[in-house]
Design an enzyme around this catalytic site. Structure first.
Site, PDB file in Angstrom:
ATOM      1  CG  HIS A  34     -25.211   0.259  25.823  1.00  0.00           C
ATOM      2  ND1 HIS A  34     -26.332  -0.414  25.725  1.00  0.00           N
ATOM      3  CD2 HIS A  34     -25.308   1.548  26.341  1.00  0.00           C
ATOM      4  CE1 HIS A  34     -27.256   0.632  25.930  1.00  0.00           C
ATOM      5  NE2 HIS A  34     -26.725   1.555  26.224  1.00  0.00           N
ATOM      6  CG  HIS A  60     -26.861   6.988  25.327  1.00  0.00           C
ATOM      7  ND1 HIS A  60     -26.443   6.034  24.341  1.00  0.00           N
ATOM      8  CD2 HIS A  60     -27.336   6.056  26.286  1.00  0.00           C
ATOM      9  CE1 HIS A  60     -26.484   4.719  24.794  1.00  0.00           C
ATOM     10  NE2 HIS A  60     -27.086   4.876  25.994  1.00  0.00           N
ATOM     11  CG  ASP A  61     -25.029   5.374  28.810  1.00  0.00           C
ATOM     12  OD1 ASP A  61     -26.049   6.009  29.422  1.00  0.00           O
ATOM     13  OD2 ASP A  61     -25.252   4.101  28.190  1.00  0.00           O
ATOM     14  CD  GLU A  64     -27.152   7.996  33.569  1.00  0.00           C
ATOM     15  OE1 GLU A  64     -28.029   8.694  33.046  1.00  0.00           O
ATOM     16  OE2 GLU A  64     -27.408   6.895  33.753  1.00  0.00           O
ATOM     17  CG  ASP A  65     -22.893   5.516  33.166  1.00  0.00           C
ATOM     18  OD1 ASP A  65     -23.308   5.833  33.978  1.00  0.00           O
ATOM     19  OD2 ASP A  65     -23.481   4.727  32.407  1.00  0.00           O
ATOM     20  CG  ASP A 121     -30.438   3.435  26.406  1.00  0.00           C
ATOM     21  OD1 ASP A 121     -29.092   2.785  26.432  1.00  0.00           O
ATOM     22  OD2 ASP A 121     -30.630   4.234  27.704  1.00  0.00           O
TER      23      ASP A 121
HETATM   24 ZN    ZN Z   1     -27.280   3.454  27.364  1.00  0.00          ZN
END
Ligand code: ZN
Length: 182
Positions: A34, A60-61, A64-65, A121
């Site tokens: 992704h 970018h993630d 957050e993840d 995204d």
């Molecule tokens: Zn994303």
């Protein structure tokens, strides 16, 4: 570091951080596919060459993840990349609906770099949901995602015309594909 070395370092960093994570589609593709697709879309469709934007797209993630912190991003990739990744990170302490609302209201005041990553995204998420939706997402939930993504993208307009046109196309295709389903 050269710009190419920075980008390769970010890919290596993100691949490690997302190790073992999978996308929600039928094939359970590795999660790292992704962020790579998001960065690739920014480069090829958006024709963006800015290394901070491309590096932030790859990362970018991660905050957050995964267990990554913004301090770690700054140490590895500098304050500018940190700033963009921070703009792209939802506060996971908030309920999901509130996070989604905040994405809509905060998009217009985001930096141009963050808007570009948000656009790509949403392009990739809408494309995935159209062609390989999460196995437990009924049509109504997919349609809700598309409508929400349109609202976020409204706030990103003016950042990159080619990405905006691509989003308009994929979301129209996605909604059309749902129209034939229950
Ligand atoms: Zn994303």
């Amino acid at each position: 570091m050269s710009e190419l070395a920075t980008l390769l370092r970010a890919l290596e960093f993100a691949a490690h951080k997302h190790q073992g994570q999978r996308r929600k589609g039928r094939d359970g593709a590795p999660y790292i596919n992704h962020p790579i697709s998001v960065a690739d879309t920014i480069a090829r469709v958006g024709r963006v060459t800015d290394i901070v934007t491309l590096t932030a797209a790859v990362l970018h993630d991660t905050v957050e993840d995964t267990a990554t912190t913004l301090d770690e991003i700054e140490r590895e990739f500098g304050a500018e990349v940190r700033q963009v990744v921070a703009e792209l990170t939802d506060d996971k302490r908030l309920p999901k609906e509130e996070r989604k609302r905040l994405q809509v209201v905060s998009a217009p005041s985001a930096s141009r770099r963050a808007k570009i990553v948000k656009l790509a995204d949403k392009i990739m998420n809408v494309t995935d949901i159209t062609h390989d939706p999460p196995v437990d997402w009924p049509v109504t939930r997919r349609r809700e995602y598309f409508e929400w993504a349109k609202r976020v993208v409204e706030g990103c307009r003016g950042a990159n015309a080619a990405l905006e046109r691509r989003f308009d196309k994929v979301v129209a295709d996605g909604l059309a594909s749902l129209a034939g389903q229950a």
